[in-house]
Design a protein around this motif. Structure first.
Motif, short mmCIF file in Angstrom:
data_model
loop_
_atom_site.label_atom_id
_atom_site.label_comp_id
_atom_site.label_asym_id
_atom_site.label_seq_id
_atom_site.Cartn_x
_atom_site.Cartn_y
_atom_site.Cartn_z
N THR A 28 0.85 -1.19 0.00
CA THR A 28 0.00 0.00 0.00
C THR A 28 0.88 1.23 0.00
O THR A 28 1.51 1.55 1.00
N PHE A 29 0.89 1.91 -1.11
CA PHE A 29 1.78 3.04 -1.26
C PHE A 29 1.13 4.37 -0.90
O PHE A 29 1.80 5.39 -0.88
N SER A 30 -0.17 4.37 -0.62
CA SER A 30 -0.90 5.62 -0.52
C SER A 30 -0.37 6.55 0.56
O SER A 30 -0.49 7.76 0.44
N SER A 31 0.24 6.02 1.60
CA SER A 31 0.71 6.88 2.69
C SER A 31 2.17 7.29 2.52
O SER A 31 2.72 7.98 3.38
N ALA A 49 14.17 15.72 -5.88
CA ALA A 49 12.73 15.82 -6.12
C ALA A 49 12.00 14.84 -5.21
O ALA A 49 12.59 13.88 -4.73
N ALA A 50 10.71 15.13 -4.98
CA ALA A 50 9.90 14.24 -4.15
C ALA A 50 8.45 14.30 -4.60
O ALA A 50 8.03 15.26 -5.25
N ILE A 51 7.71 13.26 -4.25
CA ILE A 51 6.30 13.19 -4.60
C ILE A 51 5.54 12.53 -3.46
O ILE A 51 6.01 11.56 -2.86
N ARG A 52 4.39 13.10 -3.15
CA ARG A 52 3.49 12.48 -2.18
C ARG A 52 2.56 11.56 -2.94
O ARG A 52 1.84 12.00 -3.83
N ALA A 98 12.20 6.37 0.43
CA ALA A 98 10.78 6.33 0.78
C ALA A 98 10.59 6.50 2.28
O ALA A 98 11.42 6.08 3.08
N THR A 99 9.46 7.11 2.63
CA THR A 99 9.05 7.21 4.02
C THR A 99 7.53 7.23 4.07
O THR A 99 6.89 7.73 3.14
#
Length: 124
Positions: A28-31, A49-52, A98-99
């Motif tokens: 589950t990547f949503s968080s 770069a980063a993405i939520r 990732a976090t």
């Protein structure tokens, strides 16, 4: 445990393009927040770069704005970094991270999982 595997690095001439991929093993990547960082020889690791994942909101370092684009593919659990108009100063090892914590996305220490890195070399 999250495993991240980068690919797509290589040697390119100044002005060229590369696309890096980061395949993640997580159900589950949503968080999650996903980031790209880079480290040149003798320098500290720096934010690129980063993405939520859940909102698709993106963040960029000033040095890459307008040239790099971060994106994600839900079906493949993969994050991409499209790098255009590459310059010799972009030469570095690029890391995916990732976090799943709600933390500022630009700080390397805020990420819990890291890939092995992929070398990007831009020749002049």
């Amino acid at each position: 445990q999250v495993q991240l595997v980068e690919s797509g690095g290589g040697l390119v001439q100044s002005g060229g393009s590369l696309r890096l991929s980061c395949a993640a093993s997580v159900r589950t990547f949503s968080s999650y927040r996903m980031g790209w960082f880079r480290q040149a020889p003798g320098k500290e690791r720096e934010f690129v770069a980063a993405i939520r994942w859940i909102s698709d909101r993106t963040y960029y370092a000033d040095s890459v704005k307008g040239r790099f684009t971060i994106s994600r593919d839900n079906a493949k659990n993969t994050v991409y970094l499209q790098m255009n108009t590459l310059k010799p100063v972009d030469t570095a090892v690029y890391y995916c991270a990732a976090t799943n914590r709600a933390v500022p996305t630009t700080i390397p220490g805020n990420y819990d999982y890291w890939g092995q890195g992929t070398q990007v070399t831009v020749s002049s």
